[in-house]
Design an enzyme around this catalytic site. Structure first.
Site, PDB file in Angstrom:
ATOM      1  N   HIS A 170      -9.035   1.812  -3.972  1.00  0.00           N
ATOM      2  CA  HIS A 170      -7.709   1.594  -3.389  1.00  0.00           C
ATOM      3  C   HIS A 170      -6.964   0.469  -4.101  1.00  0.00           C
ATOM      4  O   HIS A 170      -5.747   0.362  -3.986  1.00  0.00           O
ATOM      5  CB  HIS A 170      -7.855   1.275  -1.904  1.00  0.00           C
ATOM      6  CG  HIS A 170      -6.918   2.031  -1.009  1.00  0.00           C
ATOM      7  ND1 HIS A 170      -6.204   3.140  -1.383  1.00  0.00           N
ATOM      8  CD2 HIS A 170      -6.585   1.810   0.288  1.00  0.00           C
ATOM      9  CE1 HIS A 170      -5.474   3.567  -0.366  1.00  0.00           C
ATOM     10  NE2 HIS A 170      -5.685   2.788   0.659  1.00  0.00           N
ATOM     11  N   ASN A 209      -1.411  -0.556   4.156  1.00  0.00           N
ATOM     12  CA  ASN A 209      -0.664   0.196   5.162  1.00  0.00           C
ATOM     13  C   ASN A 209       0.685  -0.415   5.518  1.00  0.00           C
ATOM     14  O   ASN A 209       1.484   0.215   6.197  1.00  0.00           O
ATOM     15  CB  ASN A 209      -1.497   0.354   6.435  1.00  0.00           C
ATOM     16  CG  ASN A 209      -2.737   1.171   6.186  1.00  0.00           C
ATOM     17  OD1 ASN A 209      -2.944   1.727   5.111  1.00  0.00           O
ATOM     18  ND2 ASN A 209      -3.581   1.259   7.188  1.00  0.00           N
ATOM     19  N   ASP A 213      -3.497   4.247  -6.551  1.00  0.00           N
ATOM     20  CA  ASP A 213      -4.656   5.139  -6.653  1.00  0.00           C
ATOM     21  C   ASP A 213      -4.287   6.521  -6.140  1.00  0.00           C
ATOM     22  O   ASP A 213      -3.418   6.659  -5.290  1.00  0.00           O
ATOM     23  CB  ASP A 213      -5.841   4.583  -5.856  1.00  0.00           C
ATOM     24  CG  ASP A 213      -5.527   4.465  -4.363  1.00  0.00           C
ATOM     25  OD1 ASP A 213      -4.596   3.711  -4.017  1.00  0.00           O
ATOM     26  OD2 ASP A 213      -6.198   5.127  -3.558  1.00  0.00           O
ATOM     27  N   ASN A 265      -1.477   5.910   2.814  1.00  0.00           N
ATOM     28  CA  ASN A 265      -0.689   5.140   3.772  1.00  0.00           C
ATOM     29  C   ASN A 265       0.202   4.087   3.128  1.00  0.00           C
ATOM     30  O   ASN A 265       1.232   3.711   3.695  1.00  0.00           O
ATOM     31  CB  ASN A 265      -1.594   4.509   4.820  1.00  0.00           C
ATOM     32  CG  ASN A 265      -2.170   5.553   5.754  1.00  0.00           C
ATOM     33  OD1 ASN A 265      -1.527   6.541   6.072  1.00  0.00           O
ATOM     34  ND2 ASN A 265      -3.407   5.359   6.177  1.00  0.00           N
TER      35      ASN A 265
END
Length: 171
Positions: free
Chosen positions: A18, A64, A89, A110
């Site tokens: 991530h 997020n 990513d 997200n």
């Protein structure tokens, strides 16, 4: 142009899939001598490329909530969505493959959703870093998991490929 590198702050996320955007950011910071400072709820730098000044942002709001950071910079510089490039990513792309796209869906990402919700459109530019899809197990655990020892040697190559794509785009 505002270049946004997605990732999560903190050492526990340092070499996770991530954080591919942050990995690219750190590579560019080294090769281009970027000087980061705290601004727009993240780490911010400016640099001239080909006679034009560009801004670089690593949101520190966690993935997020990346949109909060991007919206703050977008508003400050009065940018359109076409002047924002997000480096992130992508599980739908094979590991190590770097692609470019304008707009599109989120594929469950997200960070991208947060940015689109905050700036009011998904039509920003994207440099996607392929991290592959898990063969089994939870996608969230996969992207928050560290790269494998077999993948680690390819991270510098992947970061250079992303920097090359970015240079093309900034030209």
């Amino acid at each position: 142009m505002l270049v946004v590198f997605l990732g999560n702050p903190g050492t526990e996320y340092k070499l996770t899939r991530h954080n591919s955007g942050f990995i690219v950011a750190e590579n560019i910071a080294l090769t281009q001598d970027l000087r980061w400072s705290q601004k727009f709820f993240g780490m911010f730098a400016k640099k001239d490329f080909n006679g034009r000044q560009h801004c670089f942002l690593k949101p520190e709001t966690f993935m997020n909530l990346s949109g909060k950071s991007v919206q703050a910079a977008k508003s400050f510089f009065k940018l359109s969505e076409h002047e924002i490039v997000v480096v992130h990513d992508d599980i739908e792309t094979e590991f190590g493959v770097v692609t470019f796209r304008e707009g599109g869906g989120f594929a469950g990402h997200n960070g991208l959703k947060s940015i689109a919700n905050s700036i009011g459109t998904p039509n920003f530019l994207r440099i996607k870093i392929g991290v592959g899809r898990p063969k089994k197990g939870d996608v969230s655990s996969f992207v928050l998991g560290k790269f494998t020892p077999e993948e680690m040697p390819f991270l510098p190559v992947m970061a250079e490929a992303a920097e090359d794509k970015l240079r093309e785009l900034l030209r």
